[in-house]
Design a protein around this motif. Structure first.
Motif, short mmCIF file in Angstrom:
data_model
loop_
_atom_site.label_atom_id
_atom_site.label_comp_id
_atom_site.label_asym_id
_atom_site.label_seq_id
_atom_site.Cartn_x
_atom_site.Cartn_y
_atom_site.Cartn_z
N LEU A 1 -13.88 -26.34 40.94
CA LEU A 1 -12.99 -27.21 40.18
C LEU A 1 -13.32 -27.15 38.69
O LEU A 1 -14.43 -27.50 38.28
CB LEU A 1 -13.11 -28.65 40.69
N GLY A 2 -12.36 -26.68 37.92
CA GLY A 2 -12.46 -26.73 36.47
C GLY A 2 -11.84 -28.01 35.96
O GLY A 2 -11.80 -29.02 36.66
N SER A 3 -11.35 -27.98 34.73
CA SER A 3 -10.65 -29.14 34.17
C SER A 3 -9.86 -28.71 32.94
O SER A 3 -10.29 -27.81 32.20
CB SER A 3 -11.64 -30.23 33.74
N VAL A 4 -8.74 -29.40 32.69
CA VAL A 4 -8.01 -29.16 31.44
C VAL A 4 -8.87 -29.50 30.23
O VAL A 4 -8.60 -29.05 29.13
CB VAL A 4 -6.69 -29.97 31.39
N GLY A 5 -9.93 -30.29 30.45
CA GLY A 5 -10.85 -30.63 29.35
C GLY A 5 -11.52 -29.41 28.75
O GLY A 5 -11.98 -29.45 27.60
N ALA A 6 -11.59 -28.30 29.51
CA ALA A 6 -12.18 -27.07 28.97
C ALA A 6 -11.20 -26.32 28.08
O ALA A 6 -11.60 -25.45 27.32
CB ALA A 6 -12.63 -26.16 30.11
N GLY A 7 -9.91 -26.69 28.18
CA GLY A 7 -8.89 -25.94 27.45
C GLY A 7 -8.31 -26.69 26.26
O GLY A 7 -7.52 -26.12 25.49
N PRO B 1 -13.26 -38.79 24.48
CA PRO B 1 -14.12 -37.66 24.15
C PRO B 1 -15.19 -37.45 25.23
O PRO B 1 -15.87 -38.38 25.63
CB PRO B 1 -14.75 -38.07 22.82
N GLY B 2 -15.30 -36.22 25.66
CA GLY B 2 -16.30 -35.89 26.69
C GLY B 2 -16.82 -34.49 26.45
O GLY B 2 -16.49 -33.54 27.16
N ALA B 3 -17.67 -34.36 25.43
CA ALA B 3 -18.10 -33.01 25.01
C ALA B 3 -18.87 -32.30 26.12
O ALA B 3 -18.64 -31.12 26.39
CB ALA B 3 -18.96 -33.12 23.75
N GLY C 1 -16.06 -25.55 30.84
CA GLY C 1 -15.96 -24.22 30.25
C GLY C 1 -16.93 -23.26 30.91
O GLY C 1 -16.62 -22.08 31.16
N ALA C 2 -18.12 -23.78 31.25
CA ALA C 2 -19.11 -22.95 31.96
C ALA C 2 -18.58 -22.56 33.34
O ALA C 2 -18.75 -21.42 33.79
CB ALA C 2 -20.42 -23.72 32.08
N VAL C 3 -17.92 -23.49 34.00
CA VAL C 3 -17.34 -23.19 35.33
C VAL C 3 -16.31 -22.06 35.21
O VAL C 3 -16.28 -21.12 36.02
CB VAL C 3 -16.69 -24.45 35.93
N SER C 4 -15.49 -22.13 34.16
CA SER C 4 -14.46 -21.12 33.96
C SER C 4 -15.08 -19.73 33.76
O SER C 4 -14.63 -18.73 34.35
CB SER C 4 -13.65 -21.56 32.74
N ALA D 1 -18.10 -7.12 47.56
CA ALA D 1 -18.52 -7.58 48.90
C ALA D 1 -17.37 -8.25 49.64
O ALA D 1 -17.54 -8.71 50.78
CB ALA D 1 -19.70 -8.55 48.77
N GLY D 2 -16.21 -8.35 49.00
CA GLY D 2 -15.04 -8.93 49.66
C GLY D 2 -14.88 -10.42 49.43
O GLY D 2 -13.99 -11.05 50.01
N ILE D 3 -15.73 -10.99 48.57
CA ILE D 3 -15.66 -12.44 48.31
C ILE D 3 -14.78 -12.70 47.09
O ILE D 3 -14.99 -12.10 46.03
CB ILE D 3 -17.08 -13.02 48.08
N ARG D 4 -13.78 -13.58 47.26
CA ARG D 4 -12.92 -13.98 46.14
C ARG D 4 -13.44 -15.29 45.54
O ARG D 4 -13.94 -16.15 46.26
CB ARG D 4 -11.48 -14.18 46.63
N VAL D 5 -13.32 -15.41 44.21
CA VAL D 5 -13.78 -16.62 43.51
C VAL D 5 -12.71 -17.05 42.51
O VAL D 5 -12.32 -16.26 41.64
CB VAL D 5 -15.12 -16.38 42.77
N ASN D 6 -12.23 -18.27 42.66
CA ASN D 6 -11.18 -18.80 41.78
C ASN D 6 -11.45 -20.28 41.49
O ASN D 6 -12.26 -20.92 42.16
CB ASN D 6 -9.81 -18.68 42.48
N SER D 7 -10.72 -20.79 40.51
CA SER D 7 -10.83 -22.23 40.27
C SER D 7 -9.45 -22.88 40.27
O SER D 7 -8.43 -22.24 40.00
CB SER D 7 -11.53 -22.53 38.93
N VAL D 8 -9.47 -24.17 40.57
CA VAL D 8 -8.31 -25.03 40.37
C VAL D 8 -8.63 -25.92 39.18
O VAL D 8 -9.74 -26.46 39.08
CB VAL D 8 -7.99 -25.86 41.63
#
Ligand code: NAD
Length: 232
Positions: A121-127, A134-136, A143-146, A159-166
């Motif tokens: 799980l990311g967040s629009v806060g990174a974008g 304010p939540g620096a 942003g690190a998650v992204s 290895a066939g593993i997919r990695v994505n975020s919502v």
């Protein structure tokens, strides 16, 4: 049988993912720091994450097919007043916790020869910066998650593993504080093209699309579920 681990399963988006996955026929194991989600573990603690994953895989007799990692915290404060210890804690839960959960699941998938899908799980806060709330540290942690998603997708794709975020926008869960400030809430609703907050289940639907085989050619990217927040 499709088997899924859900962290943060005790509340909000994680709980919605666990319920929706169950309804879709997944075998579900929940992890949270609190009682009531199945397995108790603090995602910042490598030994606790590892022993929860061991308990889950041994009860299943095999590795998971998917992880949806929802455990996270949100902290709001003007950055000039932020205590460095609070910064470290937010980074630890949101960034280190994502790394530890993904690492624990990928290692077991690789060892078992059972590649699957990892969703974080990311967040629009990174974008986008936020003057109202304010939540620096939160923004930096997401942003690190992204960045982590892109790196892990490249490393584990062979290895066939997919990695994505919502990437959720403002979702109506216990984490959301803007609703307790009527002026801020009205300003937010005014700039949201869809004119309302999102629900945990709407985020869960995107998580489970990425977790399952319908997204079999999608990796290293994100799905934004924000009612148009970043577009406006
Ligand atoms: N709600 C929103 O508006 C929103 C927006 C963008 C991103 N997100 C992200 O979605 C995810 C889920 O958020 P939510 O709204 O469901 O929040 P929530 O507070 O309802 O649920 C978070 C869950 O994570 C668990 N958790 C927290 N720290 C933990 C730790 N150290 N170890 C194990 N479990 C821990 C909590 O106990 C809780 O059950 C988070 O990563 C959050 O940053 C939420």
């Amino acid at each position: 049988m499709r088997r899924i681990v859900v962290t943060g399963a005790g509340s909000g988006i994680g709980l919605a993912v666990a319920r929706r996955a169950h309804d879709l026929g997944w075998t579900v194991a929940g992890i949270d720091r609190t009682l009531g989600a199945g397995h108790i573990a603090d995602v910042t603690d490598a030994a606790q994450v590892s022993s929860a994953m061991d308990a889950i895989t041994s009860s299943w007799g095999g590795a998971p097919d998917a992880l949806v990692h929802c455990a996270g915290i949100y902290r709001v404060a003007p950055t000039v007043t932020v205590d460095p210890a609070d910064w470290d804690h937010t980074m630890s839960v949101n960034a280190r916790g994502t790394f530890l959960a993904a690492q624990a699941v990928a290692a077991r998938m690789i060892a078992a020869g059972n590649p699957g899908s990892i969703v974080v799980l990311g967040s629009v806060g990174a974008g986008r910066g936020d003057l109202t709330e304010p939540g620096a540290a939160y923004a930096a942690s997401k942003g690190a998650v992204s960045a982590l998603v892109r790196q892990l997708a490249v490393e584990w794709g062979p290895a066939g593993i997919r990695v994505n975020s919502v990437v959720p926008g403002v979702i109506d869960t216990a984490m959301t504080t803007v609703t307790s400030n009527p002026d801020a809430a009205n300003a937010l609703l005014g700039r949201l093209p869809l004119g309302r907050l999102g629900t945990a289940d709407e985020v869960a639907a995107a998580c489970l699309f990425l977790a399952g085989s319908d997204s079999s050619y999608i990796t290293g990217t994100e799905i934004t579920v924000d009612g148009g927040y970043l577009a406006s």
